[in-house]
Motif scaffolding. Structure first.
Motif, PDB file in Angstrom:
ATOM      1  N   GLU A  86     -12.270  -6.656 -43.931  1.00 53.73           N
ATOM      2  CA  GLU A  86     -10.914  -7.058 -44.307  1.00 53.73           C
ATOM      3  C   GLU A  86     -10.706  -6.976 -45.810  1.00 53.73           C
ATOM      4  N   GLY A  87     -11.798  -6.886 -46.571  1.00 55.53           N
ATOM      5  CA  GLY A  87     -11.690  -6.815 -48.024  1.00 55.53           C
ATOM      6  C   GLY A  87     -11.320  -5.453 -48.555  1.00 55.53           C
ATOM      7  N   GLY A  88     -11.123  -4.468 -47.697  1.00 52.76           N
ATOM      8  CA  GLY A  88     -10.663  -3.168 -48.165  1.00 52.76           C
ATOM      9  C   GLY A  88     -11.581  -2.009 -47.866  1.00 52.76           C
ATOM     10  N   MET A  89     -12.797  -2.278 -47.348  1.00 52.68           N
ATOM     11  CA  MET A  89     -13.679  -1.173 -46.961  1.00 52.68           C
ATOM     12  C   MET A  89     -13.229  -0.632 -45.615  1.00 52.68           C
ATOM     13  N   ASN A  90     -12.980   0.686 -45.566  1.00 52.91           N
ATOM     14  CA  ASN A  90     -12.504   1.259 -44.310  1.00 52.91           C
ATOM     15  C   ASN A  90     -13.662   1.492 -43.344  1.00 52.91           C
ATOM     16  N   ASN A  91     -13.310   1.699 -42.090  1.00 51.95           N
ATOM     17  CA  ASN A  91     -14.304   1.979 -41.061  1.00 51.95           C
ATOM     18  C   ASN A  91     -14.848   3.397 -41.216  1.00 51.95           C
ATOM     19  N   PHE A  92     -16.128   3.591 -40.835  1.00 50.73           N
ATOM     20  CA  PHE A  92     -16.748   4.911 -40.923  1.00 50.73           C
ATOM     21  C   PHE A  92     -17.195   5.437 -39.567  1.00 50.73           C
ATOM     22  N   ASP A  93     -16.766   4.795 -38.500  1.00 51.18           N
ATOM     23  CA  ASP A  93     -17.195   5.257 -37.179  1.00 51.18           C
ATOM     24  C   ASP A  93     -16.545   6.574 -36.785  1.00 51.18           C
ATOM     25  N   ASP A  94     -15.482   6.964 -37.502  1.00 51.09           N
ATOM     26  CA  ASP A  94     -14.874   8.258 -37.225  1.00 51.09           C
ATOM     27  C   ASP A  94     -15.379   9.346 -38.161  1.00 51.09           C
ATOM     28  N   ILE A  95     -16.325   8.998 -39.027  1.00 49.03           N
ATOM     29  CA  ILE A  95     -16.907   9.968 -39.953  1.00 49.03           C
ATOM     30  C   ILE A  95     -18.394  10.162 -39.672  1.00 49.03           C
ATOM     31  N   ALA A 490      -7.794  14.629 -41.541  1.00 47.85           N
ATOM     32  CA  ALA A 490      -8.680  14.612 -40.377  1.00 47.85           C
ATOM     33  C   ALA A 490     -10.094  14.365 -40.874  1.00 47.85           C
ATOM     34  N   ARG A 491     -10.626  13.155 -40.623  1.00 49.18           N
ATOM     35  CA  ARG A 491     -11.819  12.686 -41.323  1.00 49.18           C
ATOM     36  C   ARG A 491     -13.128  12.893 -40.563  1.00 49.18           C
ATOM     37  N   GLY A 492     -13.126  13.549 -39.440  1.00 38.99           N
ATOM     38  CA  GLY A 492     -14.358  13.721 -38.681  1.00 38.99           C
ATOM     39  C   GLY A 492     -15.256  14.784 -39.280  1.00 38.99           C
ATOM     40  N   GLY A 493     -16.093  15.403 -38.436  1.00 41.48           N
ATOM     41  CA  GLY A 493     -16.977  16.463 -38.891  1.00 41.48           C
ATOM     42  C   GLY A 493     -16.214  17.754 -39.111  1.00 41.48           C
ATOM     43  N   LYS A 494     -16.963  18.823 -39.413  1.00 39.63           N
ATOM     44  CA  LYS A 494     -16.324  20.100 -39.738  1.00 39.63           C
ATOM     45  C   LYS A 494     -15.427  20.608 -38.622  1.00 39.63           C
ATOM     46  N   ALA A 495     -15.774  20.292 -37.379  1.00 36.85           N
ATOM     47  CA  ALA A 495     -14.959  20.744 -36.251  1.00 36.85           C
ATOM     48  C   ALA A 495     -13.556  20.133 -36.295  1.00 36.85           C
ATOM     49  N   ASP A 496     -13.398  19.006 -36.988  1.00 36.53           N
ATOM     50  CA  ASP A 496     -12.102  18.327 -37.056  1.00 36.53           C
ATOM     51  C   ASP A 496     -11.285  18.724 -38.286  1.00 36.53           C
ATOM     52  N   TRP A 497     -11.924  19.369 -39.255  1.00 36.22           N
ATOM     53  CA  TRP A 497     -11.278  19.596 -40.543  1.00 36.22           C
ATOM     54  C   TRP A 497      -9.943  20.315 -40.430  1.00 36.22           C
ATOM     55  N   MET A 498      -9.892  21.364 -39.625  1.00 33.56           N
ATOM     56  CA  MET A 498      -8.679  22.174 -39.568  1.00 33.56           C
ATOM     57  C   MET A 498      -7.518  21.461 -38.884  1.00 33.56           C
ATOM     58  N   ASN A 499      -7.749  20.259 -38.383  1.00 31.22           N
ATOM     59  CA  ASN A 499      -6.664  19.468 -37.813  1.00 31.22           C
ATOM     60  C   ASN A 499      -5.818  18.789 -38.876  1.00 31.22           C
ATOM     61  N   GLY A 500      -6.215  18.932 -40.136  1.00 30.23           N
ATOM     62  CA  GLY A 500      -5.434  18.343 -41.211  1.00 30.23           C
ATOM     63  C   GLY A 500      -4.108  19.063 -41.405  1.00 30.23           C
TER      64      GLY A 500
END
Length: 536
Positions: A86-95, A490-500
């Protein structure tokens, strides 16, 4: 006692030197294999060092030294990395994968590797000239309205996209440093200088067809900001970039990109303690004098660096609060406004007298990004920030000459749904736009909120995307302010990059106008006209 010897990582010099090329790390419990240690070391550099530091002593983020992390333990650390705070650190489970989260949680319980230094000689060896200055084109070669171009960071791809703001065409994608943090322009907007997380600085010529990099060099292993000299006879002569590691700033020849002078920022902070990792968080050109403002994060100081005589460098060190981060100027271009986000404050400096003039307590961890200025009916000229630690817009008076009773005092606050990074407005819109990517809930981090300047209320929330593993961030206007461009990262792996993609909105109707697709992890965007003319 187990020892690891480190070689050059996949990021080349950046991560290899950043985390101690040839250094040794001892580890009892917890422990990692050499291969897992190298992987976790790279993950830490890419995603964690910016907030927590190379030495893990903390700044915007908390200390991650073993004495702190071992008390939390493996499971608790994995949960924090996965879900954020809650202090401002975002989640990394999608990265990160679960395995990567586990390795990183173990890594930060081990003694941090010793970072290496970088000499001026090392920097000079990195210079690469792709187009000689005498071969620069004499006029724009594409016949386009280049002053409405957008220079767009493609973060994880290590590229910049140049997009025509009139036609929405992607004109080129040029290779730069890894995870460019920001880009700054020459006084006329023709050349743009980028600085990557790997300390590589690139020079891009927008007049070429297509636009491309003409020169580069490396000034650090980890870096955040860059600026060009814009004043008088020194106009477009020098470029300055600041290092997170090594902690220093470097002045280079703006034509050839050759580093000329290095100044360490290690020193004694405003509390009287020596800081080895005193990082350069932000650098800005001062329009009214031959100088830059250099924010030294951990020292709690803004340094005004006069570039009129590099051999006899003049630096005013102005004390404020820790830890300094992003900032922006008021409309007169006289006063510099910067967040000391760990102190929950905005700090104010007069760049003509070169003195600290005020401090304002805001919400939790202010983060204005490029900031926002407008005129409020009651308070007169105002500035505003969002916050990393809570959903809040804080607005203050910033006109000490015309409205002295309001200067550097809170005008009002408006709640938003979630914590954000970037707040923006334009003189030709009645709205202020705020992103919310620091909130852990997808629905909120994928939405922007819109505040009416007159009513001071949130009047609309726009869900920019509902794509999995994506967040919406960083609004930027086209030249006349009729459009707001918002990034979908799109913050996932390389396969997700082009979804930006970038989503374009009409700033009067607030309706969607266009989507620019096929962009690898777009984040910050910079419109040539607005940046040259200091439109905030």
């Amino acid at each position: 006692m187990r020892k690891f010897a480190f070689g050059t990582s996949v990021l080349g010099l950046a991560a290899g030197f950043m985390f101690g090329m040839g250094s040794a790390v001892s580890a009892a419990e917890p422990t990692l294999s050499e291969a897992d240690f190298e992987e976790a070391k790279l993950l830490y550099f890419q995603r964690c060092a910016g907030c927590h530091g190379a030495e893990r002593k903390g700044a915007t983020g908390k200390s991650l030294e073993p004495k702190a992390t071992q008390k939390l333990g493996q499971k608790r650390l994995e949960k924090i990395i996965t879900l954020g705070t809650e202090g401002g650190m975002n989640n990394f489970d999608d990265i990160f994968s679960k395995e990567q989260i586990s390795k990183l949680a173990t890594f930060i319980q081990m003694e941090p590797p010793k970072p290496s230094e970088m000499s001026l000689e090392d920097m000079k060896k990195s210079v690469k000239i792709y187009v000689k200055p005498e071969d620069y084109v004499k006029k724009p070669m594409h016949g386009r309205n280049w002053e409405n171009f957008f220079v767009v960071i493609l973060r994880d791809a290590g590229k910049m996209a140049i997009i025509d703001g009139d036609t929405k065409e992607v004109l080129s994608k040029v290779d730069t440093g890894y995870a460019v943090h920001v880009t700054k322009e020459t006084s006329d907007g023709r050349f743009w200088y980028t600085i990557g997380r790997d300390g590589k600085q690139n020079k891009i010529d927008l007049w070429m067809d297509p636009p491309q990099v003409v020169a580069e060099s490396q000034i650090a292993y980890d870096a955040r900001d860059i600026a060009v000299s814009h004043y008088g006879e020194w106009k477009d002569k020098y470029v300055i970039a600041g290092g997170y590691w090594p902690p220093h700033f470097v002045i280079s020849d703006a034509v050839t990109m050759e580093p000329l002078k290095v100044v360490s920022t290690r020193g004694v902070n405003v509390d009287g303690a020596f800081v080895n990792e005193a990082r350069v968080a932000a650098i800005y050109n001062t329009p009214k004098s031959p100088s830059w403002v250099v924010a030294v994060k951990e020292l709690g100081q803004v340094w005004q660096v006069d570039y009129s005589d590099l051999e006899n460098l003049r630096i005013e060190q102005m004390d404020s609060h820790k830890f300094l981060h992003d900032g922006f100027f008021d409309p007169t271009q006289k006063y510099f406004q910067i967040a000391a986000n760990a102190s929950n404050r905005m700090e104010f400096f007069d760049t003509t007298t070169r003195k600290f003039v005020g401090s304002l307590e805001t919400g939790k961890m202010p983060h204005p990004g490029p900031g926002a200025n407008w005129t409020d009916e009651k308070c007169g000229p105002v500035g505003a920030t969002g916050h990393i630690g809570e959903g809040m817009i804080t607005v203050w008076g910033n006109d000490p000459e015309g409205h002295p009773d309001q200067a550097w005092k809170t005008c009002y606050k408006t709640e938003t749904d979630g914590a954000g990074l970037f707040i923006r407005t334009h003189p030709n819109t009645q709205y202020v736009f705020m992103d919310q990517p620091k909130h852990p809930e997808p629905e909120i981090q994928q939405s922007i909120q819109i505040m009416d300047k007159k009513t001071r209320k949130i009047v609309k929330t726009i869900r920019v995307t509902d794509r999995e593993k994506s967040i919406a961030l960083h609004g930027e206007f086209n030249a006349d302010g009729s459009e707001l461009w918002v990034s979908v990262w799109a913050r996932g792996g390389k396969a997700d990059w082009m979804n930006g993609e970038i989503v374009v909105y009409d700033t009067k109707t607030l309706e969607e106008k266009a989507r620019i697709k096929g962009l690898e992890t777009p984040t910050g965007k910079f419109n040539v006209y607005n940046r040259v003319h200091h439109v905030t």
